[in-house]
Scaffold this motif. Sequence first.
Motif, PDB file in Angstrom:
ATOM      1  N   SER A  83       0.273  -1.204  -0.194  1.00 47.37           N
ATOM      2  CA  SER A  83       0.201   0.194   0.232  1.00 47.37           C
ATOM      3  C   SER A  83       0.845   1.081  -0.076  1.00 47.37           C
ATOM      4  CB  SER A  83      -0.865   0.119   1.416  1.00 47.37           C
ATOM      5  OG  SER A  83      -0.191  -0.266   3.034  1.00 47.37           O
ATOM      6  N   LEU A  84       0.592   2.253  -0.650  1.00 46.55           N
ATOM      7  CA  LEU A  84       1.408   2.860  -0.491  1.00 46.55           C
ATOM      8  C   LEU A  84       0.113   4.873   0.137  1.00 46.55           C
ATOM      9  CD1 LEU A  84       2.782   4.763  -4.268  1.00 46.55           C
ATOM     10  CD2 LEU A  84       1.357   6.468  -2.507  1.00 46.55           C
ATOM     11  N   HIS A  85       0.686   5.674   0.659  1.00 46.28           N
ATOM     12  CA  HIS A  85      -0.020   6.299   0.787  1.00 46.28           C
ATOM     13  C   HIS A  85       0.868   8.101   0.151  1.00 46.28           C
ATOM     14  CE1 HIS A  85       0.091  10.308   4.149  1.00 46.28           C
ATOM     15  NE2 HIS A  85      -0.820   9.796   4.226  1.00 46.28           N
ATOM     16  N   HIS A  86      -0.673   8.500  -0.348  1.00 42.00           N
ATOM     17  CA  HIS A  86      -0.149   9.547  -0.881  1.00 42.00           C
ATOM     18  C   HIS A  86      -0.189  11.056   0.153  1.00 42.00           C
ATOM     19  CE1 HIS A  86      -0.140  12.543  -5.037  1.00 42.00           C
ATOM     20  NE2 HIS A  86      -1.477  12.647  -4.032  1.00 42.00           N
ATOM     21  N   LYS A  87       0.172  12.212  -0.070  1.00 41.96           N
ATOM     22  CA  LYS A  87      -0.646  13.464   0.525  1.00 41.96           C
ATOM     23  C   LYS A  87      -0.211  14.648  -0.850  1.00 41.96           C
ATOM     24  CE  LYS A  87      -0.815  15.959   4.623  1.00 41.96           C
ATOM     25  NZ  LYS A  87      -0.289  15.421   6.473  1.00 41.96           N
ATOM     26  N   ASP A  88      -0.306  15.798  -1.155  1.00 39.36           N
ATOM     27  CA  ASP A  88      -0.068  16.501  -1.359  1.00 39.36           C
ATOM     28  C   ASP A  88      -0.503  18.103  -1.304  1.00 39.36           C
ATOM     29  OD1 ASP A  88      -2.430  17.228  -2.376  1.00 39.36           O
ATOM     30  OD2 ASP A  88      -2.528  15.514  -4.335  1.00 39.36           O
ATOM     31  N   SER A  89       0.072  19.014  -1.006  1.00 34.43           N
ATOM     32  CA  SER A  89      -0.381  20.685  -1.263  1.00 34.43           C
ATOM     33  C   SER A  89      -1.629  21.125  -1.708  1.00 34.43           C
ATOM     34  CB  SER A  89       1.244  21.310  -1.677  1.00 34.43           C
ATOM     35  OG  SER A  89       1.014  21.470  -2.894  1.00 34.43           O
ATOM     36  N   HIS A  90      -2.443  19.767  -2.467  1.00 36.38           N
ATOM     37  CA  HIS A  90      -3.668  20.908  -2.639  1.00 36.38           C
ATOM     38  C   HIS A  90      -4.832  19.510  -1.811  1.00 36.38           C
ATOM     39  CE1 HIS A  90      -2.863  23.004  -6.388  1.00 36.38           C
ATOM     40  NE2 HIS A  90      -1.543  22.483  -5.504  1.00 36.38           N
ATOM     41  N   GLY A  91      -4.464  19.274  -0.755  1.00 33.88           N
ATOM     42  CA  GLY A  91      -5.253  18.632   0.337  1.00 33.88           C
ATOM     43  C   GLY A  91      -5.516  17.415   0.086  1.00 33.88           C
ATOM     44  N   SER A  92      -5.374  16.698  -1.244  1.00 37.63           N
ATOM     45  CA  SER A  92      -5.188  15.438  -1.481  1.00 37.63           C
ATOM     46  C   SER A  92      -4.669  14.520  -1.008  1.00 37.63           C
ATOM     47  CB  SER A  92      -5.507  14.884  -3.045  1.00 37.63           C
ATOM     48  OG  SER A  92      -6.161  15.636  -3.176  1.00 37.63           O
ATOM     49  N   GLU A  93      -4.976  13.355   0.213  1.00 39.87           N
ATOM     50  CA  GLU A  93      -4.291  11.815   1.352  1.00 39.87           C
ATOM     51  C   GLU A  93      -4.927  11.093   0.842  1.00 39.87           C
ATOM     52  OE1 GLU A  93      -2.851  12.135   5.313  1.00 39.87           O
ATOM     53  OE2 GLU A  93      -3.378  13.606   4.660  1.00 39.87           O
ATOM     54  N   GLY A  94      -4.290   9.930   0.434  1.00 43.58           N
ATOM     55  CA  GLY A  94      -5.190   8.136   0.894  1.00 43.58           C
ATOM     56  C   GLY A  94      -4.518   8.393   0.499  1.00 43.58           C
ATOM     57  N   ARG A 103      -3.872   9.149 -10.969  1.00 38.82           N
ATOM     58  CA  ARG A 103      -3.570  10.314 -11.179  1.00 38.82           C
ATOM     59  C   ARG A 103      -4.039  11.206 -11.184  1.00 38.82           C
ATOM     60  NH1 ARG A 103      -6.084  14.205 -12.624  1.00 38.82           N
ATOM     61  NH2 ARG A 103      -7.997  13.825 -13.412  1.00 38.82           N
ATOM     62  N   MET A 104      -2.348  11.800 -11.031  1.00 40.63           N
ATOM     63  CA  MET A 104      -2.296  13.262 -10.383  1.00 40.63           C
ATOM     64  C   MET A 104      -1.760  14.424 -11.127  1.00 40.63           C
ATOM     65  SD  MET A 104       0.085  14.581  -7.426  1.00 40.63           S
ATOM     66  CE  MET A 104       1.869  14.406  -8.370  1.00 40.63           C
ATOM     67  N   SER A 105      -2.588  15.113 -11.703  1.00 40.44           N
ATOM     68  CA  SER A 105      -2.254  16.238 -13.084  1.00 40.44           C
ATOM     69  C   SER A 105      -1.746  17.522 -11.577  1.00 40.44           C
ATOM     70  CB  SER A 105      -3.358  17.189 -13.875  1.00 40.44           C
ATOM     71  OG  SER A 105      -4.190  15.675 -14.371  1.00 40.44           O
ATOM     72  N   ALA A 106       0.090  17.035 -12.619  1.00 38.88           N
ATOM     73  CA  ALA A 106       1.023  18.545 -11.555  1.00 38.88           C
ATOM     74  C   ALA A 106       0.632  19.531 -12.066  1.00 38.88           C
ATOM     75  CB  ALA A 106       2.105  17.878 -12.117  1.00 38.88           C
ATOM     76  N   GLY A 107       0.530  19.640 -13.163  1.00 35.42           N
ATOM     77  CA  GLY A 107       0.183  21.230 -13.996  1.00 35.42           C
ATOM     78  C   GLY A 107       0.771  22.239 -13.968  1.00 35.42           C
ATOM     79  N   SER A 108       0.181  23.188 -13.215  1.00 35.31           N
ATOM     80  CA  SER A 108       1.502  24.665 -12.646  1.00 35.31           C
ATOM     81  C   SER A 108       2.159  24.770 -11.240  1.00 35.31           C
ATOM     82  CB  SER A 108       0.518  26.014 -12.950  1.00 35.31           C
ATOM     83  OG  SER A 108      -0.438  25.658 -11.900  1.00 35.31           O
ATOM     84  N   GLY A 109       1.871  23.284 -11.149  1.00 34.22           N
ATOM     85  CA  GLY A 109       2.856  22.867  -9.585  1.00 34.22           C
ATOM     86  C   GLY A 109       1.727  22.386  -8.539  1.00 34.22           C
ATOM     87  N   ILE A 110       2.168  21.267  -8.056  1.00 36.40           N
ATOM     88  CA  ILE A 110       2.023  20.486  -6.977  1.00 36.40           C
ATOM     89  C   ILE A 110       3.388  19.566  -6.246  1.00 36.40           C
ATOM     90  CG2 ILE A 110       1.041  18.406  -8.392  1.00 36.40           C
ATOM     91  CD1 ILE A 110      -0.817  18.264  -6.535  1.00 36.40           C
ATOM     92  N   ARG A 111       2.626  19.469  -4.460  1.00 37.58           N
ATOM     93  CA  ARG A 111       3.850  19.094  -4.336  1.00 37.58           C
ATOM     94  C   ARG A 111       3.203  17.789  -3.157  1.00 37.58           C
ATOM     95  NH1 ARG A 111       9.175  21.884  -2.414  1.00 37.58           N
ATOM     96  NH2 ARG A 111       8.618  21.117  -0.344  1.00 37.58           N
ATOM     97  N   HIS A 112       4.149  16.442  -3.594  1.00 39.65           N
ATOM     98  CA  HIS A 112       3.748  16.053  -2.727  1.00 39.65           C
ATOM     99  C   HIS A 112       4.210  14.556  -1.727  1.00 39.65           C
ATOM    100  CE1 HIS A 112       3.795  12.913  -5.896  1.00 39.65           C
ATOM    101  NE2 HIS A 112       4.424  13.407  -6.107  1.00 39.65           N
ATOM    102  N   SER A 113       4.095  13.659  -1.205  1.00 42.34           N
ATOM    103  CA  SER A 113       5.375  12.713  -0.733  1.00 42.34           C
ATOM    104  C   SER A 113       4.457  11.395  -0.889  1.00 42.34           C
ATOM    105  CB  SER A 113       4.834  13.425   0.819  1.00 42.34           C
ATOM    106  OG  SER A 113       4.092  13.008   1.054  1.00 42.34           O
ATOM    107  N   GLU A 114       5.282  10.515  -1.179  1.00 40.34           N
ATOM    108  CA  GLU A 114       4.216   9.353  -1.736  1.00 40.34           C
ATOM    109  C   GLU A 114       5.548   7.892  -0.548  1.00 40.34           C
ATOM    110  OE1 GLU A 114       4.133   9.175  -6.786  1.00 40.34           O
ATOM    111  OE2 GLU A 114       5.658   9.577  -5.662  1.00 40.34           O
TER     112      GLU A 114
END
Length: 266
Positions: A83-94, A103-114
């Motif tokens: 299992s993989l834990h995801h958390k990003d700077s736009h409030g998504s976590e799971g 699917r994560m669209s980085a677009g103009s910029g996003i920070r995340h951890s995996e």
Amino acid sequence: MSAQQTTESSPSWRLIPAADRHMWNDEAIDSRQSFPATGSFNLAANAHGMLLVHNDDVVDAGAGFDTHQHHDAEIVTWVVEGSLHHKDSHGSEGVLTPGVVQRMSAGSGIRHSERNASTRSENQRLRVVQMWIAPEYAGGTPDYAEADVNAALARGDLVTIVSGLERDIDSPAMSIGNSYVALHAARLTPGHPVTIPRAPFGHLFVVSGTISVTGLGQEAGVDEHIVLDEGDALRTVDNAELSVTSDAPAEILFWEMHTSFDAPRH
């Protein structure tokens, strides 16, 4: 059998054996890369179609990638084991588990951890396939989505799980910020073949098991047959439909792509 077959007409294919992948590790992460991605590599120069990165990573319990930045990339993540834990700077976590595509669209910029969601005391490894597709347009709004496709895969058919193609607008497949690509998956069962769609550019990856592929070179009147094992990748150009079979349970991922970095887009 050679690693590459090219006829006098346009269809061609290239086999990337699992052992020939670019390897990188930092003790806790073992990354097997169908395209060299770690270090100072020109991702576009090494791409096939619009596929920039195709990493098959094994991550120790409690380890992973700390918060880091992405921009202008469509990142698709497929957990094979653990299992993989995801958390990003736009409030998504799971937490992602096998059969849940992200699917994560980085677009103009996003920070995340995996990270591997397993604790060190639980000691369960994570195996995850991560793929990067170039976006059709730069600077888009960052976005995140995930979907559980286990029920669809249980039928043993090829399932479209991520797509930007116009034909799939009304389908259950998750969208992606590129209208030239689709990702298909299948969990094969013995005696139940699946048909890989024809595509100007294709990337077939064996997640697990052993498969047989027929139909390569049909456009030139040749019916090539090859066998692929876990970790092998098959890159095709302008091939007809392919038939994939397996004598035992197996899992595949296939990118259908209708343009490349070198091809004009309409």
